[in-house]
Design an enzyme around this catalytic site. Sequence first.
Site, mmCIF file in Angstrom:
data_model
loop_
_atom_site.group_PDB
_atom_site.id
_atom_site.type_symbol
_atom_site.label_atom_id
_atom_site.label_comp_id
_atom_site.label_asym_id
_atom_site.label_seq_id
_atom_site.Cartn_x
_atom_site.Cartn_y
_atom_site.Cartn_z
ATOM 1 N N HIS A 57 -0.900 13.544 1.038
ATOM 2 C CA HIS A 57 -0.956 13.122 -0.055
ATOM 3 C C HIS A 57 -0.672 13.793 -1.122
ATOM 4 O O HIS A 57 -1.383 15.023 -1.385
ATOM 5 C CB HIS A 57 -2.206 12.151 -0.136
ATOM 6 C CG HIS A 57 -2.205 11.224 -1.048
ATOM 7 N ND1 HIS A 57 -1.980 11.276 -2.476
ATOM 8 C CD2 HIS A 57 -1.913 9.685 -1.013
ATOM 9 C CE1 HIS A 57 -2.025 10.048 -3.069
ATOM 10 N NE2 HIS A 57 -1.930 9.004 -2.255
ATOM 11 N N ASP A 93 1.116 2.277 -13.776
ATOM 12 C CA ASP A 93 1.490 2.447 -12.335
ATOM 13 C C ASP A 93 2.993 2.309 -12.178
ATOM 14 O O ASP A 93 3.838 3.348 -12.071
ATOM 15 C CB ASP A 93 0.665 1.751 -11.630
ATOM 16 C CG ASP A 93 1.280 1.702 -10.128
ATOM 17 O OD1 ASP A 93 2.235 1.989 -9.787
ATOM 18 O OD2 ASP A 93 0.354 1.450 -9.351
ATOM 19 N N CYS A 147 1.350 7.729 -11.988
ATOM 20 C CA CYS A 147 0.049 8.809 -11.775
ATOM 21 C C CYS A 147 0.938 10.009 -11.165
ATOM 22 O O CYS A 147 0.488 11.297 -11.437
ATOM 23 C CB CYS A 147 -1.083 8.291 -11.324
ATOM 24 S SG CYS A 147 -1.213 7.754 -9.665
ATOM 25 N N TYR A 148 1.468 9.783 -9.968
ATOM 26 C CA TYR A 148 2.222 10.917 -9.426
ATOM 27 C C TYR A 148 3.241 11.666 -10.247
ATOM 28 O O TYR A 148 3.532 12.813 -9.428
ATOM 29 C CB TYR A 148 2.705 10.327 -7.953
ATOM 30 C CG TYR A 148 1.757 9.621 -7.216
ATOM 31 C CD1 TYR A 148 0.357 10.192 -6.982
ATOM 32 C CD2 TYR A 148 2.058 8.470 -6.728
ATOM 33 C CE1 TYR A 148 -0.664 9.515 -6.220
ATOM 34 C CE2 TYR A 148 1.144 7.756 -5.815
ATOM 35 C CZ TYR A 148 -0.204 8.074 -5.908
ATOM 36 O OH TYR A 148 -1.168 7.570 -5.166
ATOM 37 N N LYS A 163 5.923 5.391 0.958
ATOM 38 C CA LYS A 163 5.010 4.332 -0.254
ATOM 39 C C LYS A 163 5.762 4.265 -1.231
ATOM 40 O O LYS A 163 6.841 4.924 -1.633
ATOM 41 C CB LYS A 163 3.607 4.906 -0.368
ATOM 42 C CG LYS A 163 2.803 5.079 0.887
ATOM 43 C CD LYS A 163 1.932 3.940 1.462
ATOM 44 C CE LYS A 163 1.467 2.826 0.170
ATOM 45 N NZ LYS A 163 0.159 2.625 0.590
ATOM 46 N N HIS A 173 -3.552 6.061 -15.679
ATOM 47 C CA HIS A 173 -2.204 6.105 -15.642
ATOM 48 C C HIS A 173 -1.570 6.682 -16.894
ATOM 49 O O HIS A 173 -0.707 7.320 -17.021
ATOM 50 C CB HIS A 173 -1.477 4.767 -15.326
ATOM 51 C CG HIS A 173 -1.930 4.606 -13.657
ATOM 52 N ND1 HIS A 173 -2.851 3.833 -13.251
ATOM 53 C CD2 HIS A 173 -1.108 4.833 -12.658
ATOM 54 C CE1 HIS A 173 -2.782 3.701 -11.860
ATOM 55 N NE2 HIS A 173 -1.662 4.486 -11.675
ATOM 56 N N ASP A 229 4.931 5.689 -8.165
ATOM 57 C CA ASP A 229 3.564 5.161 -9.207
ATOM 58 C C ASP A 229 3.550 6.302 -10.281
ATOM 59 O O ASP A 229 3.769 7.630 -9.939
ATOM 60 C CB ASP A 229 2.256 5.195 -8.070
ATOM 61 C CG ASP A 229 1.049 5.038 -9.063
ATOM 62 O OD1 ASP A 229 1.114 5.363 -10.371
ATOM 63 O OD2 ASP A 229 -0.069 4.699 -8.502
ATOM 64 N N ASP A 247 -3.404 1.460 -17.982
ATOM 65 C CA ASP A 247 -4.866 1.874 -17.985
ATOM 66 C C ASP A 247 -4.970 3.139 -18.342
ATOM 67 O O ASP A 247 -3.848 3.982 -18.432
ATOM 68 C CB ASP A 247 -5.541 1.676 -16.580
ATOM 69 C CG ASP A 247 -4.775 2.396 -15.458
ATOM 70 O OD1 ASP A 247 -4.987 3.557 -15.375
ATOM 71 O OD2 ASP A 247 -4.081 1.745 -14.415
ATOM 72 N N ARG A 276 2.814 9.421 -0.920
ATOM 73 C CA ARG A 276 2.942 9.665 0.278
ATOM 74 C C ARG A 276 4.106 9.149 0.935
ATOM 75 O O ARG A 276 4.801 8.173 0.437
ATOM 76 C CB ARG A 276 1.864 9.420 1.035
ATOM 77 C CG ARG A 276 0.966 7.991 1.046
ATOM 78 C CD ARG A 276 -0.072 7.897 1.599
ATOM 79 N NE ARG A 276 -0.785 6.594 1.043
ATOM 80 C CZ ARG A 276 -1.673 5.977 1.702
ATOM 81 N NH1 ARG A 276 -1.696 5.988 2.802
ATOM 82 N NH2 ARG A 276 -2.129 4.801 1.107
#
Length: 440
Positions: free
Chosen positions: A229, A368, A280-281, A275, A378, A278, A375, A272
């Site tokens: 991840h 996200d 935050c990645y 998926k 993020h 997003d 939020d 990952r």
Amino acid sequence: MTTAASDLPMDTLTSIDQQDLEERIEVFYQKFLQLSAKERNETLVLLRKQHTQYLLKGIRRLSEAHRVLDASRPWLCYWITHALTLMGETEEFNADLKSDVVDFLSRCQDKNGGFGGGPGQIPHLASTYAAVCALLTIGTEEALASIDRTATYKFLIRQKVPSDIPVIGGGFRMHDDGEVDIRGTYTALAVAHMLDIKTDVITAGVAAYVERCQTYEGGIGGEPCTEAHGGYTFCGLASHVLLDCKTKLDIPSILRWATARQGAVEGGFMGRTNKLVDGCYSFWQGGIFPLLNRLVPKLQESSVQCTMERVQAAMEQQPRVGRENSASTIFSAAQVDEVGSECALYNPRGLQAWILICCQVETGGLRDKPGESKDYYHTCYCLSGLSVAQHSDAGKSRLGDFSTEGDLPLEKTEPLLNIVEKNVKFAEAYWNAHPFVPST
Ligand SMILES: CC(C)=CCC/C(C)=C/CC/C(C)=C/COP(=O)(O)OP(=O)(O)O
Ligand SMILES: [Zn+2]
């Protein structure tokens, strides 16, 4: 009384898949591509004022009870202070407000070392990492002096698992009697590094635990034998760097795995395999590349050079344009100079297009993905990823060709810790003047 399914909002009932997401974001990219050059300049900017107001609102309400994030309040301090600092000096984030945050975090500090998730809560490695990051980010003498380094050192040693224990040996527990995972390793090493208390007692045997977490995919899992991840790969690779590169991690495999996590259509990163991307990645995955770049000269000196060349060749073969209206199209529409060697590892302009076009919320805050709410988590990690992308390859990869003149790049974050570089330097100078002597 039970709630009828029909009373629930649609998002509660359905989770989106890759096709839904591509359709959702195509609307954003299509709209952007239909704009004139002038309109694009005005659109592709960071909504600084709105984000700043959203963040200030959150920091002023720290002492209020937090229903969901009650045990994550040092995290809130870090996400907000770091996001504000990335955007540069703000009059409203002044000495008084900084002092209030230091005072709040002091109330989370345990007398036996470490910080809890709120005043009176048990100390935890994640909240200790967040509190220390926030205090370095605040970057005043008062903030640094508030940290009890001797007690923190004892707390870190207390969480260390003896090397001879099978599987978890060399790892760190998240709290007394708590779970052992790669977050524990990274947060313990990062705290020791940030406070300049990283002794051989802390680092002994840790490399073996990190090595056990790498998976067959190339990325790193949270624990041995779990799925790779982005969050955990960042933790493992950063731990490798914090251990002076003394692990036997397979670095080219990490690089191959991480490059394949960038969505060719979206421009953002997924956490990952298979998926959804997003925001935050943008940091957890995007932050891996500057770390890898630091390791490239070492790799080139060694016999794995051919593997690096193979990875570069594989990158060039990857389809960059999945659809007509994609981050990659916007990237090529920018007609910017050839990317440098660092950029070749991933597509930093595609990442910037994703963050600026798909993750910003007009009223302030980042998210996200489109359809999700903003939020503080993020907001922090989208901006951190944006900083990494803007500063990659000496800043050349910034989407500057689109941006208005006043839209300055973000402050440069030090990817190893995700703290703005100048604050890391301030702390280094402060600790040099206050040397740490470990007590036995
Ligand atoms: C320093 C520190 C504490 C680092 C934490 C790093 C981090 C973000 C770890 C991610 C943990 C994880 C398995 C998320 C999956 O969530 P999900 O299933 O909701 O999301 P996904 O579908 O994107 O994987
Ligand atoms: Zn996320």
